[in-house]
Write a protein that holds these residues in place. Structure first.
Motif, short mmCIF file in Angstrom:
data_model
loop_
_atom_site.label_atom_id
_atom_site.label_comp_id
_atom_site.label_asym_id
_atom_site.label_seq_id
_atom_site.Cartn_x
_atom_site.Cartn_y
_atom_site.Cartn_z
N MET A 8 0.86 -1.18 0.00
CA MET A 8 0.00 0.00 0.00
C MET A 8 0.90 1.23 0.00
SD MET A 8 -2.97 -1.05 2.71
CE MET A 8 -3.11 -2.79 3.16
N ALA A 9 0.58 2.18 -0.88
CA ALA A 9 1.49 3.31 -1.04
C ALA A 9 0.76 4.64 -1.09
CB ALA A 9 2.35 3.12 -2.28
N ASP A 10 -0.12 4.83 -2.05
CA ASP A 10 -0.81 6.11 -2.20
C ASP A 10 -2.30 5.92 -1.91
OD1 ASP A 10 1.26 8.05 -3.29
OD2 ASP A 10 1.50 6.36 -4.66
N PHE A 11 -2.92 6.98 -1.43
CA PHE A 11 -4.34 6.88 -1.10
C PHE A 11 -4.97 8.26 -1.08
CE2 PHE A 11 -1.99 7.28 2.86
CZ PHE A 11 -2.71 8.20 3.60
N VAL A 12 -6.28 8.29 -1.00
CA VAL A 12 -7.02 9.53 -0.87
C VAL A 12 -8.09 9.33 0.20
CG1 VAL A 12 -8.65 8.93 -2.73
CG2 VAL A 12 -8.29 11.34 -2.12
N VAL A 13 -8.32 10.37 1.00
CA VAL A 13 -9.27 10.32 2.11
C VAL A 13 -10.37 11.34 1.87
CG1 VAL A 13 -9.57 10.56 4.60
CG2 VAL A 13 -7.41 9.68 3.69
N ARG A 14 -11.59 10.93 2.11
CA ARG A 14 -12.70 11.88 2.05
C ARG A 14 -13.78 11.45 3.03
NH1 ARG A 14 -15.68 13.52 -3.47
NH2 ARG A 14 -13.70 14.64 -3.73
N ASP A 15 -14.10 12.35 3.97
CA ASP A 15 -15.20 12.13 4.91
C ASP A 15 -15.10 10.77 5.62
OD1 ASP A 15 -16.27 14.57 4.22
OD2 ASP A 15 -17.50 13.73 2.62
N GLY A 16 -13.90 10.45 6.05
CA GLY A 16 -13.71 9.22 6.80
C GLY A 16 -13.53 7.98 5.96
N MET A 17 -13.72 8.08 4.64
CA MET A 17 -13.50 6.95 3.75
C MET A 17 -12.10 7.06 3.14
SD MET A 17 -17.12 6.48 1.73
CE MET A 17 -16.50 5.01 0.89
N VAL A 18 -11.45 5.92 2.95
CA VAL A 18 -10.10 5.90 2.42
C VAL A 18 -10.05 4.93 1.24
CG1 VAL A 18 -7.65 5.64 2.96
CG2 VAL A 18 -9.27 6.23 4.78
N TYR A 19 -9.50 5.40 0.12
CA TYR A 19 -9.24 4.56 -1.04
C TYR A 19 -7.72 4.42 -1.16
CZ TYR A 19 -14.11 5.59 -2.19
OH TYR A 19 -15.47 5.71 -2.14
N VAL A 20 -7.24 3.18 -1.25
CA VAL A 20 -5.80 2.90 -1.18
C VAL A 20 -5.35 2.14 -2.41
CG1 VAL A 20 -3.96 1.96 0.26
CG2 VAL A 20 -6.13 2.64 1.32
N ALA A 21 -4.29 2.61 -3.06
CA ALA A 21 -3.71 1.93 -4.21
C ALA A 21 -2.60 0.98 -3.75
CB ALA A 21 -3.14 2.94 -5.21
N ASP A 22 -2.54 -0.17 -4.38
CA ASP A 22 -1.48 -1.13 -4.12
C ASP A 22 -0.43 -0.98 -5.21
OD1 ASP A 22 0.14 -3.42 -3.69
OD2 ASP A 22 -1.55 -4.49 -2.80
N ALA A 23 0.76 -0.51 -4.84
CA ALA A 23 1.82 -0.28 -5.82
C ALA A 23 2.47 -1.56 -6.29
CB ALA A 23 2.88 0.66 -5.23
N GLY A 24 2.20 -2.66 -5.60
CA GLY A 24 2.81 -3.92 -5.96
C GLY A 24 1.86 -4.93 -6.55
N ALA A 25 0.60 -4.58 -6.68
CA ALA A 25 -0.41 -5.47 -7.25
C ALA A 25 -1.48 -4.61 -7.93
CB ALA A 25 -1.05 -6.32 -6.14
N PRO A 26 -2.18 -5.16 -8.92
CA PRO A 26 -3.17 -4.35 -9.65
C PRO A 26 -4.49 -4.25 -8.89
CG PRO A 26 -3.11 -6.56 -10.57
CD PRO A 26 -2.05 -6.51 -9.50
N ARG A 27 -4.42 -3.67 -7.69
CA ARG A 27 -5.57 -3.66 -6.80
C ARG A 27 -5.74 -2.29 -6.14
NH1 ARG A 27 -4.95 -8.42 -2.63
NH2 ARG A 27 -7.16 -8.86 -2.97
N ILE A 28 -6.99 -1.93 -5.87
CA ILE A 28 -7.33 -0.74 -5.10
C ILE A 28 -8.29 -1.18 -4.01
CG2 ILE A 28 -8.40 1.54 -5.13
CD1 ILE A 28 -7.55 1.79 -8.05
#
Length: 430
Positions: free
Chosen positions: A249-269
């Motif tokens: 897990m490397a980069d992410f964005v937060v909004r209103d308590g929700m977090v979306y996280v990108a996996d830099a080592g796998a094709p997954r969010i």
């Protein structure tokens, strides 16, 4: 989908790549592109310049504005002694907002078509000219830290920084912006820290952590990756979030308590729907190659992929589609966030010139309508370093201007070269 990716090769009159056969597990933009690159290289080595050109043009259809493809077209044209093709490729670089070292082709193209070459030379030079104004918000004398990310608490003016090589979150108080103190470290379970953010709603500092070659590990220490939440004021660890199958897990964005996280080592969010919830898989798509920053706008999630461009994830049906870039190059984007009015702010460090730019999408959010360079050529964005992540708040941007990634060996050894102070730049957004 398979036929879509193969059409570029077939239209170019090339042999179908091996990965396109029925026994292939997955055919994607990336697999076909790599096969076509291989065909281009083989043709170039064999002196079949026309076949090399067709292969690279097919890759360009799959990856518009990719600097390696355009550079390859110039190389093929030079070897084939076709100045017209070289100038066409250089003009495409200009349209994509890129620069190019003309040393090897200058004399040749100046003689072949002096007026056209003079025009493209001036245009490419203009693409590298300084743009925008930014001031130093902090200068950190921690050459061993390898600072990657920045987050600002707008209520207290405190700045948080993520350290890759020292496995820390650093805190800068407004009365001492150049004197970092440790906010959290490996004693809290942190590995290298990448993305970092302050959430006004939960009053948490969020951090994504994982392992890279530059991560100092103790003998026998287990590798891992997780999303961490720390109390903004006390620094106490609230919780760490893990999910099976995650690589880094490397980069992410937060909004209103929700977090979306990108996996830099796998094709997954991944998505975390609430601070009391669990990480869940949002999407997994084999077309992702190297996920970087995320942004939320136009009712969708946007993900930067270092190798392929900008992807749109529909948060309703979770469908994934590649944003049409137009002429602009969206290759090599690292940091990504959105402003309140829906603009996407991107930090590009994987293509020359390094810059921070704004991306405006069309009404449907599926195509780039225009781009605007916000910051480029700043005195602190030099010296063999690269800008990385950005934070946005109240119409301003804070940027890690000169992360020392190129100065830290990929084998994890101690850098021998001198590393500069890390500079955080602050600027008003237009």
């Amino acid at each position: 989908m398979r036929q879509f990716f193969l059409s570029a090769a077939l239209a170019a009159g090339l042999a179908v790549p091996a990965l396109a056969q029925d026994d292939a597990p997955v055919v994607t933009q990336q697999t076909v592109s790599m096969e076509l690159f291989g065909l281009a290289n083989q043709a170039l080595q064999a002196g079949d310049f026309e076949a090399a050109k067709r292969a690279l043009e097919a890759v360009r259809d799959l990856k518009p504005g990719h600097p390696a493809v355009l550079n390859g077209l110039v190389t093929v044209a030079r070897r084939a002694e076709h100045p017209e093709d070289a100038l066409t490729a250089l003009e495409a670089m200009d349209a994509a907002g890129l620069t190019y070292d003309l040393t090897r082709v200058e004399a040749w193209l100046s003689e072949a078509d002096p007026d056209r070459f003079a025009a493209v030379r001036a245009a490419l030079a203009a693409n590298g000219e300084p743009v925008g104004r930014a001031e130093r918000a902090a200068v950190i004398d921690r050459p061993g830290a390898l600072i990657e990310g920045v987050a600002v608490d707008i209520e207290t003016d405190r700045i948080f920084l993520s350290s890759v090589a020292e496995r820390e979150i650093l805190l800068l108080e407004p009365f001492a912006p150049n004197d970092p103190i440790v906010f959290a470290d490996r004693e809290d379970g942190l590995w290298s820290v990448f993305g970092i953010a302050v959430d006004d709603r939960t009053r948490m500092v969020w951090a994504a952590s994982g392992v890279v070659p530059q991560t100092p590990m103790e003998d026998g220490e287990a590798e891992g990756t997780a999303l961490f939440a720390f109390d903004l004021m006390t620094g106490d660890l609230y919780r760490r979030y893990e999910i099976d199958g995650a690589v880094r897990m490397a980069d992410f964005v937060v909004r209103d308590g929700m977090v979306y996280v990108a996996d830099a080592g796998a094709p997954r969010i991944y998505v975390l729907n609430s601070i009391s919830g669990e990480l869940e898989l949002l999407v997994e798509d084999p077309r992702f190659v190297s996920l970087q920053g995320l942004a939320l706008t136009r009712g969708a999630l946007y993900a930067a992929d270092y190798s392929t461009g900008l992807w749109r994830i529909d948060l309703g049906d979770r469908s994934v589609s590649l944003v049409r870039p137009g002429d602009a190059s969206l290759i090599g984007i690292d940091g990504l966030l959105n402003t309140r009015d829906g603009r996407i702010v991107a930090v590009r460090n994987g293509a020359a010139p390094h810059q921070m730019m704004a991306i405006d999408l069309d009404r449907e959010g599926r195509e780039v309508e225009s781009t605007e360079v916000l910051l480029r050529g700043h005195a602190d964005m030099t010296g063999g370093t690269e800008p990385t992540l950005v934070d946005l708040a109240d119409g301003r941007a804070w940027l890690v201007a000169n992360a020392a990634w190129p100065l830290f060996p990929e084998d994890g050894s101690v850098p021998e070269s001198e590393r500069p102070y890390t500079v955080i730049l602050e600027m008003d957004l237009p």
